[in-house]
Write an enzyme that holds these catalytic residues in place. Structure first.
Site, PDB file in Angstrom:
ATOM      1  N   HIS A 154      59.784 -20.811 -14.940  1.00  0.00           N
ATOM      2  CA  HIS A 154      59.845 -19.779 -13.896  1.00  0.00           C
ATOM      3  C   HIS A 154      59.463 -18.418 -14.468  1.00  0.00           C
ATOM      4  O   HIS A 154      58.686 -17.674 -13.861  1.00  0.00           O
ATOM      5  CB  HIS A 154      61.266 -19.735 -13.315  1.00  0.00           C
ATOM      6  CG  HIS A 154      61.487 -18.650 -12.314  1.00  0.00           C
ATOM      7  ND1 HIS A 154      61.331 -18.829 -10.963  1.00  0.00           N
ATOM      8  CD2 HIS A 154      61.857 -17.339 -12.470  1.00  0.00           C
ATOM      9  CE1 HIS A 154      61.595 -17.703 -10.326  1.00  0.00           C
ATOM     10  NE2 HIS A 154      61.923 -16.778 -11.217  1.00  0.00           N
ATOM     11  N   GLU A 155      59.995 -18.104 -15.641  1.00  0.00           N
ATOM     12  CA  GLU A 155      59.688 -16.807 -16.255  1.00  0.00           C
ATOM     13  C   GLU A 155      58.249 -16.752 -16.748  1.00  0.00           C
ATOM     14  O   GLU A 155      57.583 -15.715 -16.630  1.00  0.00           O
ATOM     15  CB  GLU A 155      60.664 -16.526 -17.401  1.00  0.00           C
ATOM     16  CG  GLU A 155      62.133 -16.518 -17.003  1.00  0.00           C
ATOM     17  CD  GLU A 155      62.435 -15.561 -15.858  1.00  0.00           C
ATOM     18  OE1 GLU A 155      61.693 -14.572 -15.680  1.00  0.00           O
ATOM     19  OE2 GLU A 155      63.421 -15.807 -15.137  1.00  0.00           O
ATOM     20  N   HIS A 158      56.137 -15.975 -13.842  1.00  0.00           N
ATOM     21  CA  HIS A 158      56.144 -14.537 -13.543  1.00  0.00           C
ATOM     22  C   HIS A 158      55.078 -13.821 -14.365  1.00  0.00           C
ATOM     23  O   HIS A 158      54.328 -12.980 -13.858  1.00  0.00           O
ATOM     24  CB  HIS A 158      57.511 -13.928 -13.866  1.00  0.00           C
ATOM     25  CG  HIS A 158      58.472 -13.925 -12.724  1.00  0.00           C
ATOM     26  ND1 HIS A 158      58.152 -13.454 -11.473  1.00  0.00           N
ATOM     27  CD2 HIS A 158      59.782 -14.319 -12.648  1.00  0.00           C
ATOM     28  CE1 HIS A 158      59.207 -13.559 -10.670  1.00  0.00           C
ATOM     29  NE2 HIS A 158      60.200 -14.086 -11.356  1.00  0.00           N
ATOM     30  N   GLU A 231      59.191 -14.193  -6.145  1.00  0.00           N
ATOM     31  CA  GLU A 231      60.116 -15.226  -6.609  1.00  0.00           C
ATOM     32  C   GLU A 231      59.703 -16.611  -6.105  1.00  0.00           C
ATOM     33  O   GLU A 231      59.733 -17.595  -6.845  1.00  0.00           O
ATOM     34  CB  GLU A 231      61.540 -14.911  -6.151  1.00  0.00           C
ATOM     35  CG  GLU A 231      62.219 -13.819  -6.946  1.00  0.00           C
ATOM     36  CD  GLU A 231      62.247 -14.120  -8.434  1.00  0.00           C
ATOM     37  OE1 GLU A 231      62.679 -15.227  -8.813  1.00  0.00           O
ATOM     38  OE2 GLU A 231      61.827 -13.257  -9.214  1.00  0.00           O
TER      39      GLU A 231
END
Length: 301
Positions: A154-155, A158, A231
């Site tokens: 997830h990071e 980003h 997100e």
């Protein structure tokens, strides 16, 4: 991609300045506000004033972006490590991020762990190729390897999506608007309400400060709306990198931790790029969508 975003940012701000210059000229022509030069006792709202507002508005966002990694390490106490670390858990994290970064076609981020009993993580950095991915010790203690892998993905997503730059551009545009509109409000209050006709009076400063606070609060939901959209995209990116079931499992674990009040809020500078949000008093001011909505979006992929 970075330069395309910056170019887009510059074009948008030039358009903003052009439109505002027209608006201010109309306000001057109608006599609502005084746009005379400073030499004649008025507050200068001509193009130079607009450009100065843009410089302050954009400059603050870009400076924060450039020093974001440095600030994050010191604010959160992040311990950065590499593949040669003696800690087997840290070495696994590094290798996992390395594989994900290669898959996402970005330069290897710095990787670190920060001390916190709360399960959380964040990404920051000035570009896709100058970034930091950090996880809390609490997250490592409460999640399985598959769940940690999903949080790391997830990071990394980003970073790959350029979210740090995108949010800095959006914040810069918002800040520019706030500065200009607060100046207009200050001048209006000084001239119309306080009846000051010479120079810049106390009414301007009172109006400017109050308007800045009010406009910032009013603009925050716009920034948070963009953050929530990013997100969903980061969740989808993680699903691509490690599979949506792992990402759903990680969110389910965070949902449990949140319900037990085990999640602490990250500092504002990193909150938008954490894995979960906390303490937003309204959904409009939350940087993250509800976990249930994120899980549902993943199931629909």
């Amino acid at each position: 991609m970075f330069f395309k975003r910056v170019l887009f940012f510059i074009v948008i701000n030039i358009a903003v300045l052009f439109v505002l210059n027209i608006v201010l000229s109309l306000l001057q022509a109608s006599g609502i506000i005084d746009l005379s030069s400073a030499a004649n006792g008025g507050f200068n709202y001509h193009l130079i004033g607009l450009i100065s507002a843009a410089v302050f508005g954009m400059g603050g966002s870009f400076i924060a972006l450039l020093v974001s990694r440095w600030m994050a390490k010191r604010m959160m106490g992040v311990q950065v490590f590499d593949a040669n670390t003696n800690d087997s858990r840290a070495r696994w994290i590094y290798k996992t991020v390395e594989a994900q970064a290669k898959e996402a076609r970005i330069k290897m981020p710095e990787v670190g762990i920060f001390p916190s009993n709360s399960p959380n993580a964040f990404a920051t950095g000035s570009s896709r190729n100058r970034s930091l991915v950090a996880v809390s010790s609490g997250l490592l203690d409460t999640m399985s390897e598959h769940e940690v892998e999903a949080v790391l993905a997830h990071e990394v997503a980003h970073v790959a999506n350029g979210d740090m730059v995108t949010m800095a551009l959006i914040q810069g545009i918002i800040d520019t608007f706030v500065i200009i509109l607060a100046r207009i409000a200050g001048t209006f209050i000084d001239r119309v309400i306080f009846k000051n006709e010479e120079g810049v009076g106390m009414g301007y400063f009172i109006g400017y400060i109050v308007a800045s606070i009010v406009l910032t609060i009013m603009a925050t939901p716009i920034v948070m709306w963009f953050s929530r959209k990013r997100e969903f995209k980061a969740d989808a990116g993680a699903a691509y990198l490690v599979g949506k079931e792992k990402m759903i499992a990680a969110l389910e674990r965070l949902k449990i931790a949140t319900s037990r009040d085990q999640v602490e809020a990250l500092p504002d500078e990193m909150a938008a790029f954490g894995i979960v949000d906390k303490d937003a008093w309204s959904a409009l001011f939350s940087s993250h969508p509800p976990i249930e909505a994120r899980i549902e979006a993943l199931r629909k992929l």
